[in-house]
Write an enzyme that holds these catalytic residues in place. Structure first.
Site, PDB file in Angstrom:
ATOM      1  N   ASP A 101      -5.050   2.722   0.644  1.00 13.44           N
ATOM      2  CA  ASP A 101      -3.869   3.517   0.978  1.00 13.44           C
ATOM      3  C   ASP A 101      -2.988   3.749  -0.237  1.00 13.44           C
ATOM      4  O   ASP A 101      -2.485   4.852  -0.439  1.00 13.44           O
ATOM      5  CB  ASP A 101      -3.060   2.835   2.088  1.00 13.44           C
ATOM      6  N   GLU A 143       0.816  -1.218   0.000  1.00 12.62           N
ATOM      7  CA  GLU A 143       0.000   0.000   0.000  1.00 12.62           C
ATOM      8  C   GLU A 143       0.848   1.265   0.000  1.00 12.62           C
ATOM      9  O   GLU A 143       0.332   2.365   0.005  1.00 12.62           O
ATOM     10  CB  GLU A 143      -0.998  -0.012   1.160  1.00 12.62           C
TER      11      GLU A 143
HETATM   12  C1  PEP Z   1      -6.245  -0.532   2.209  1.00 14.63           C
HETATM   13  O1  PEP Z   1      -5.466   0.369   2.535  1.00 14.63           O
HETATM   14  O2  PEP Z   1      -6.662  -0.695   1.045  1.00 14.63           O
HETATM   15  C2  PEP Z   1      -6.746  -1.485   3.200  1.00 14.63           C
HETATM   16  C3  PEP Z   1      -7.434  -2.545   2.839  1.00 14.63           C
HETATM   17  O3  PEP Z   1      -6.522  -1.225   4.501  1.00 14.63           O
HETATM   18  P1  PEP Z   1      -7.250  -0.074   5.344  1.00 14.63           P
HETATM   19  O4  PEP Z   1      -8.434   0.410   4.548  1.00 14.63           O
HETATM   20  O5  PEP Z   1      -7.654  -0.726   6.621  1.00 14.63           O
HETATM   21  O6  PEP Z   1      -6.170   0.946   5.498  1.00 14.63           O
HETATM   22 MG    MG Z   2      -4.462   0.306   4.391  1.00 14.18          MG
END
Ligand code: PEP
Ligand code: MG
Length: 587
Positions: free
Chosen positions: A460, A436
């Site tokens: 992210d 990410e």
């Molecule tokens: C993301 O970043 O895509 C993810 C799945 O994690 P979170 O939304 O919890 O940051």
């Molecule tokens: Mg994330």
């Protein structure tokens, strides 16, 4: 009509229930003479309960995190005990006949004005603590969620600034048809919660709390991202018709739960659930998912009365494994920071750039004992999964460098030997990284030898690639998964993982977007993890498309130069590929 950001598709019509109204529209009731002493007594009880909470929290956090971690709660307790604080509230109850809630509201306003005047950064940050204490007190005065007190008619639409995780848990027992928030965007708490339950939602509707009061009639249009307050009867009935169609479609689609996930030309896919608790894990299975692709464990911490210890965590993981036997359960280690904070891990100090700061794995590394507790609990949970014919996987968020992977492998090895020494059973589970951070995407080939699997966190990844905060409605036009830059990076990562034969999943919200799904399929992705409510529609969409067709659409999309062009093109293609799903499409 008010415009916001569409965050969870579908249409809902219902009666507004405004959470935290006291902070926006304070209680205007004036107390009668005979009510004053009862109100004072209630305030004292709330104060005692809040103090008891804080002491318990301090104790447990100190024991588990060590250092000065629990100190923040003693700061909160001293605010609570502060004579000036209490005397002002009592004075307003007695002299101005304010309810305790209204007095707290006035106090918060006074402090806000006072703190705004100071140039001292340290002092300004203390306002967050005062606010925390006031919210804690206030929640002891009235259960935040008591819609029955309002005798609401018809299904409920929750309206809030932003939904706190604890409120979301409380919502679990209520019939909520729609959610509207002032703050947030497609990937904020409220959005993720709404999507995990298949509830239509609109976020980023600025000023909505000033416009709507509990009891108003509301329409939430989660396709277009708009909210209609007290609609005309003919508008209301038109939306009621759409709402019925939406529910009908959802029920129809859910009938495919026992069908395999395959494309029209027989390419097998894996559709997994993103979950926050055991109820979501059950929902993922009930919707036809084949396991858990992302368990966001921070919700365990955010909704726990204090801090979950190793055995409590193990029990929570085992609950999820029981809800998803014979399947994979991918447990992500704590991803706190950014928009999700817990005060005992040092989050009482505001950071200038919280998403780029001390969050996620970075924070876990700085609390090694605390982190090791979670690693051990996950390794222990692996035993039950194996017994039931499934598998636990451990996934680390926000990996940026290869050194982090080396360090994590060492920590896992140490956790194994600690468990062995204690004579406890554990399993050596597959270890994966979330992709990410752009740096990790660029150096993916260097990272792959050190992980057993990869999961793309597109929420992210998109915000970091586009340098646009995922929670800031003002830059949401940039924070778009269909932007050409994002598509190019995703294609590279998918290719790299295929070349290296590393299992790859995408678990960001875009996995559930019909427009993005077609493109990801064309790129070669086969494993998708999403809010359970979306599994049936993506499974249905898959049956309408062949791989060569997805590749053709992808080739064309990759030649388009703007997000708008890609989005419009995909909207058109989807109408052609699966016209039945248009109620579930989202801009
Ligand atoms: C993301 O970043 O895509 C993810 C799945 O994690 P979170 O939304 O919890 O940051
Ligand atoms: Mg994330």
């Amino acid at each position: 009509m008010r415009k916001g950001i569409a965050v969870s598709p579908g249409v809902a019509v219902g009666t507004a229930y405004v959470i935290h109204e006291i902070f926006v529209n304070p209680d205007t009731k004036r107390l009668e003479d005979q009510e004053i002493s009862a109100e004072l007594a209630q305030y004292e009880t709330a104060r005692d309960r809040a103090a008891a909470d804080l002491r318990a929290l301090q104790h447990k956090v100190q024991a588990q995190v060590g250092g000065e971690a629990g100190a923040i709660f003693s700061v909160h307790e001293s605010i609570l005990r502060d004579a000036a604080f209490t005397n002002r509230v009592r004075g307003w109850i007695v002299n101005d006949r304010l309810t305790a809630q209204a007095a707290l509201h006035r106090l918060l306003e006074e402090y806000t004005v006072l703190f705004a005047k100071t140039k001292d950064e340290y002092l300004r940050e203390r306002l967050t603590d005062v606010r925390d204490v006031i919210i804690r007190l206030s929640s002891h005065l009235s259960d935040v969620l008591k819609p029955e007190q309002h005798a609401l008619e018809g299904p409920m639409i929750v309206v809030a600034d932003e939904l706190l995780p604890s409120q979301a848990v409380a919502l679990g027992n209520l019939e909520v048809r729609g959610i509207v928030t002032q703050a947030g965007s497609q990937t904020s708490h409220a959005a993720i919660i709404a999507r995990s339950r298949g509830i239509p939602a609109v976020s980023g509707v600025r000023g909505i709390l000033k416009q709507v009061k509990t009891g108003d009639s509301l329409v939430v249009d989660g396709r277009e991202g708009c909210v209609i307050v007290n609609p005309q009867p003919e508008v209301r009935s038109a939306y009621l018709k759409l709402e019925r169609e939406f529910f009908l479609l959802r029920d129809q689609l859910a009938a495919n739960r026992d069908q395999p996930a395959v494309t029209a030309d027989g390419v097998a896919l894996e559709l997994l659930g993103n979950i926050n608790n055991a109820a979501d894990a059950k929902a993922a299975l009930a919707m036809g998912g084949s396991g858990v692709g992302l368990f966001r464990t921070e919700y365990l911490y955010l909704t726990h009365a204090d801090i979950p210890d190793e055995d409590e965590q193990l029990a929570a993981y085992e609950q999820i494994i029981h809800a998803s036997p014979q399947h994979q359960v991918t447990i992500r280690t704590l991803d706190i920071g950014g928009d999700k904070t817990v005060p005992y891990l040092g989050h009482h100090n505001q950071e200038a750039n919280p998403f780029m700061g001390w969050r996620s794995i970075r924070l876990s590394f700085e609390h090694p004992e605390f982190f090791m507790t979670q690693i051990r609990a996950i390794l222990r949970a692996g035993v039950l999964a194996e017994e039931l014919g499934g598998q636990v996987k451990m996934m680390f968020p926000m990996i940026t460098t290869v050194e982090e992977l080396h360090r994590l492998r060492l920590m896992v090895r140490r956790a194994c030997s600690q468990l062995a020494k204690r004579g406890l059973k554990y399993t050596e589970v597959p270890l994966g990284m979330m992709l990410e951070v752009p740096a990790a995407a660029i150096t993916i080939d260097v990272m792959l030898p050190y992980v057993d699997f990869v999961s793309i966190g597109s929420n992210d990844l998109v915000q970091y690639l586009m340098a646009a905060d995922r929670d800031n409605p003002k830059v949401s036009h940039l924070c778009q998964p269909l932007s050409p830059a994002v598509l190019q990076v995703l294609r590279r990562v998918i290719r790299a993982c295929r070349r290296a034969n590393k299992p790859l999943t995408l678990c960001g919200e875009m996995a559930a977007s019909p427009r993005a799904f077609v493109l990801l399929l064309g790129m070669g992705l086969r494993n998708f993890s999403m809010s359970p409510a979306f599994i049936p529609s993506i499974k249905d969409l898959a049956t309408h498309i062949t791989l060569p067709e997805a590749q053709r659409v992808l080739r064309k999309a990759l030649r388009l130069t703007t997000t708008t062009k890609v989005s419009k093109y995909m909207e058109k293609e989807l109408k052609r590929i699966a016209p039945n799903l248009s109620l579930l499409d989202m801009a």
